[in-house]
Design an enzyme around this catalytic site. Sequence first.
Site, PDB file in Angstrom:
ATOM      1  N   GLY A 170      24.743 -14.920 -29.030  1.00 24.09           N
ATOM      2  CA  GLY A 170      24.384 -14.119 -27.872  1.00 24.09           C
ATOM      3  C   GLY A 170      24.967 -12.715 -27.911  1.00 24.09           C
ATOM      4  CB  SER A 171      28.313 -11.378 -28.768  1.00 21.67           C
ATOM      5  OG  SER A 171      29.059 -12.009 -27.748  1.00 21.67           O
ATOM      6  CG  ASN A 216      29.270 -15.007 -18.022  1.00 20.64           C
ATOM      7  OD1 ASN A 216      28.840 -14.083 -17.323  1.00 20.64           O
ATOM      8  ND2 ASN A 216      30.399 -14.915 -18.685  1.00 20.64           N
ATOM      9  CB  SER A 262      23.842 -17.916 -27.255  1.00 20.29           C
ATOM     10  OG  SER A 262      24.804 -18.593 -28.022  1.00 20.29           O
ATOM     11  CG  HIS A 297      27.358 -21.923 -28.149  1.00 18.53           C
ATOM     12  ND1 HIS A 297      28.435 -22.052 -27.317  1.00 18.53           N
ATOM     13  CD2 HIS A 297      27.130 -20.602 -28.284  1.00 18.53           C
ATOM     14  CE1 HIS A 297      28.860 -20.841 -26.965  1.00 18.53           C
ATOM     15  NE2 HIS A 297      28.085 -19.957 -27.544  1.00 18.53           N
ATOM     16  CB  THR A 344      22.035 -16.135 -46.318  1.00 21.97           C
ATOM     17  OG1 THR A 344      22.223 -15.385 -47.514  1.00 21.97           O
ATOM     18  CG2 THR A 344      21.375 -17.472 -46.642  1.00 21.97           C
ATOM     19  CB  CYS A 393      40.111 -16.304 -23.727  1.00 25.40           C
ATOM     20  SG  CYS A 393      39.765 -17.576 -22.543  1.00 25.40           S
TER      21      CYS A 393
END
Lengths: 388, 354
Positions: free
Chosen positions: A74-75, A155, A203, A205, A241, A328
């Site tokens: 995502g970043s 978020n 993203s 995850h 890749t 964090c």
Amino acid sequence: MGNKMTVYADNAATTKISPAALKAMLPYLDEAYANPSSIHSAGKAAADAVYRARVELAENLGCLPNELYFTSGGSEANNQAILTAAEIGAAENKKHIITSKIEHPSVLRVLKRLGTQGYEITLLDVGENGIVSLADVERAIRPDTCLVTIMAANNEIGTIQPAAEIGEICRKFSVLFHTDAVSAAGYIDIKPGALCADLLSLSAHKFHGPKGIGLLYAKKGVMPSQLILGGSQERGRRAGTLNVPAIVGMAAAFSEACVNMAKDNQKIARLRDKIIEGLLSIPGAKLHGDRTRRLAGNINVGFGGISGESLLLALDSFGIMVSTGSACEAGAAEPSHVLLALGLSEKEAKSAIRITLGRYNTELEANYIVECTAKAVGRLRSIANLEF
Amino acid sequence: MTKALIAMSGGVDSSVAAYLTQQMGYDCIGATMRLVEGEVACSKNARTCCSLQDVEDARDVAYSLGIPFYVFEFTSEFKEYVIENFICSYERGKTPNPCIECNRHMKFRVLLRRAIELGCDYLVTGHYARIEKSGERYYLKKARDLSKDQSYVLYMLTQNQLARLLFPLGELYKAETRAIADRLGFVNAKKRDSQDICFVPDGDYAGFIESYRQKNYPPGKFTDTEGNVLGEHKGIIRYTVGQRKGLGVSASKPLYVYKIDPEANTVVLAEKDKLASDEIEIASVNWIAFDSPPEQLRASVKIRYSQAEQPATVFATGENTARIKLCAPVRAVTPGQSAVIYDGEYVLGGGIIV
């Protein structure tokens, strides 16, 4: 202690990979390991898997396969989306960008840097419920505005922004619209067509897919700027890749999330509401963000006078994993910029904990969370009264 | 099992303190307080007790000892209790010692409370000082290694705090501490001791205060003790009592800062002999050796960290005030610094010079 319960309630940080996604990935970690850019038949097999995943993702997003670019997460997708719009804007001498104060650091930090490179950034306030006002967006647009970037859902406090309406305003003024859909994807409809989004990031995850893989949607005609230079993967727009197993896992997880969205949301929201109700009966409790216009799994609460960090650790000792909100640095949370933007004091912001549920949480766990939080708050309050 | 939280700064002392506590059989948790915000903590030259590299060093040591490690976010408390106090003190023409305020508010209150929240019986720090219990009373004593003794910065400890503290380095010489760190292969075994005030790593206090407050402090007059104007000063926060360098005033004899008057915005200069004084008033007094002090007591007094003790008589003048009468005058008694009262190796108490 004996058989202590373990409850994972930090699904906004990351989620457990779904069995279906894991199963889809395994062959590409094992026998089908070839590089999809290789011309031989093993490479072709890997490339086919990437192709199928891209088509599957495009179907779920209602877009064209070649409007999708795989990123590391995502970043990266947020970085690339913003730089893309910034470069397109600069070519037309438009260097004004609009965003909100509650965006993710992977948006705000990029904009902060652009601010030192001749761009002008407008940071919109949000209401105390954490929602951006459409009138504010429209008022902020200028002839030199090249981009509006507003997240689809937050978020930390889970509030759902009126992204489709913002997208429409942007379209009316011919301004590019990017939405960071990292927290929203898999939980609410984020089809770029429906949101009038020109750029969109997600993203894997966050919706039970693997870590290390994300997606940038760039509408046909919007050519992503190159963030990572090298080989000509992703039509030359993103070198490196291809991470085949992760791509395959993302596609499988996203399909699963989309198919089950209504059913999962109903269950998760019911647990959320139960927990909110239970927590709000603890004296001094305060819910942050909008009560209803929030993601099904998000609970962000503070208990007056108690540090969120202390509460997090106390809950951890009960086997319950939550967070204090923001990302964090060196393992410690800053006072949340999102909560400060809602008008909370620094102290209130630091009292917050974020409990985020997912499809694997149960009613038993919801009850346990309420019970342990009440216990922990009581204990921490008695310690807070100790005199030294 | 008795549980202890070790305050780990990333330096060699607290790392060895963690090891020794573990050796004594305690169930240990390591923790670093994050006191300054990201961008300060990342500053390139930061060689302080709380830069991000230090956090990583502490984490590394905790990992090698196999103890859990946390970083606690205390930046807003630090601002409220330490930085504000530091700035206000300079604004009132005083010269504060922020390390003492950090001990008073952060280590021994905010962090101690966190330790109790985590179920710990003790908080451990790497200070060179000793705690002795006799009857129901806890006493604070100098370290065995007098050259490293840190009892001066601990005079504010209360009985409730002392009962929950362990200073495992109190009986060690610094060389022994380093030898232990060396033997255990700690990453920070050769790290030099921290010197600067952690939130002003470059030592430019005035610059820090101005940028923090977003304002400049107006220039004013240098005067002599008679009120005659000697020149212009650059803002009172740039001066400290006893200062000679950087005044930019020429006189036949060297001049020193004698007094700072924040109301009049003047800095009074005087010759060396005028700076000597034998009477000191202290406030915010904390007594360790007794609940209420005798009316007067013979003691020795240390008026700044790096100065030798002076024989004196101390008169308790109120609940938490006292007057110190030194046997011989000393130079540059500095308001804002702490005066700590000793009887031999015992800390009787101390307070802030008014």
